[in-house]
Design a protein around this motif. Structure first.
Motif, PDB file in Angstrom:
ATOM      1  N   TRP A  54      53.451  39.892  49.233  1.00 57.08           N
ATOM      2  CA  TRP A  54      52.413  39.223  49.559  1.00 57.08           C
ATOM      3  C   TRP A  54      51.947  40.323  50.738  1.00 57.08           C
ATOM      4  N   THR A 111      47.830  42.510  46.402  1.00 56.57           N
ATOM      5  CA  THR A 111      48.626  41.081  46.106  1.00 56.57           C
ATOM      6  C   THR A 111      48.229  39.792  46.559  1.00 56.57           C
ATOM      7  N   LEU A 112      47.258  39.264  47.752  1.00 49.47           N
ATOM      8  CA  LEU A 112      46.864  38.707  47.795  1.00 49.47           C
ATOM      9  C   LEU A 112      45.527  38.254  47.797  1.00 49.47           C
ATOM     10  N   ARG A 113      44.645  39.274  47.503  1.00 48.78           N
ATOM     11  CA  ARG A 113      43.310  39.291  47.751  1.00 48.78           C
ATOM     12  C   ARG A 113      43.463  38.552  45.730  1.00 48.78           C
ATOM     13  N   THR A 170      45.481  37.038  44.098  1.00 49.52           N
ATOM     14  CA  THR A 170      45.974  35.614  44.282  1.00 49.52           C
ATOM     15  C   THR A 170      44.489  34.569  45.020  1.00 49.52           C
ATOM     16  N   GLN A 171      44.506  35.135  45.537  1.00 47.09           N
ATOM     17  CA  GLN A 171      42.736  34.789  46.480  1.00 47.09           C
ATOM     18  C   GLN A 171      41.717  34.134  45.495  1.00 47.09           C
TER      19      GLN A 171
END
Length: 207
Positions: free
Chosen positions: A87, A91-93, A95-96
């Motif tokens: 994470w 990777t978070l962006r 996913t978002q």
């Protein structure tokens, strides 16, 4: 505060550029896996004679969950192999960026399946979901290699062309045709992109 935010955005962009090759290597097995799931789901749906809006939708929603879970495992294993946190901010962006259109597609699918079980309404289930999925892939492409945005556009264009062709020809409802379209889009197309990524990555490694 604004300076800190700008610095964070610059760091994310720099990290994305540095990990472009890593994301490309991770995408290849994910695309091959998703394509395999889509192809098997298509063949299974035809062989088992799964028809009717609700059975069809339930079958492909299960296939999507299997594909998503497998892609998550592949991405996590790749991150552990490279010594990277799973994470991470990039990777978070990604996913978002993908969650809103995928959530919209899920809501539309469930609502359509709950409203009716008539075969004529398959257009409200298959093609909108495919178009929304193309938008999700394109959104993820802003944080990944440029090919992802092109792949998203390819999904949108092919889905739109298939929809216009279907409206023009007005064929009788046929579950085999529906499964074949899903298999071509979520199976063969993803397999082809995965092979392309592997081949081009191999050429770069030899250069």
């Amino acid at each position: 505060m604004e300076h800190d935010t700008a610095a964070e955005h610059l760091q994310v962009i720099r990290t994305l550029m540095e990990r472009s090759a890593l994301y490309r290597r991770t995408l290849a097995p994910i695309m091959l896996y998703v394509g395999s799931v889509g192809s098997l789901a298509s063949a299974g749906g035809i062989a088992l004679g799964i028809e009717g809006l609700r059975p069809f939708g339930a079958w492909w929603l299960c296939a999507a969950l299997v594909a998503l879970a497998g892609a998550f495992v592949i991405a996590r294993r790749q991150a552990l192999r490279e010594g990277e946190p799973f994470w991470s901010p990039p990777t978070l962006r990604v996913t978002q960026a993908m969650i809103p259109p995928l959530a919209a597609g899920l809501i539309l699918s469930v609502a359509t399946m709950a409203a009716t079980d008539m075969g004529e309404f398959r257009l409200l289930l298959i093609f909108p979901d495919a178009l929304i999925y193309g938008c999700a892939v394109h959104a993820a492409g802003f944080f990944m290699p440029r090919g992802m945005k092109l792949f998203g556009w390819l999904i949108i264009v092919l889905t739109g062309a298939a929809l216009l062709l279907l409206v023009w020809l007005e064929p009788a409802a046929d579950h085999r045709l529906d499964h074949a379209f899903m298999g071509a889009l979520f199976g063969l197309l993803h397999l082809a992109y995965g092979v392309y990524l592997y081949v081009t990555e191999a050429r770069k490694g030899q250069a």
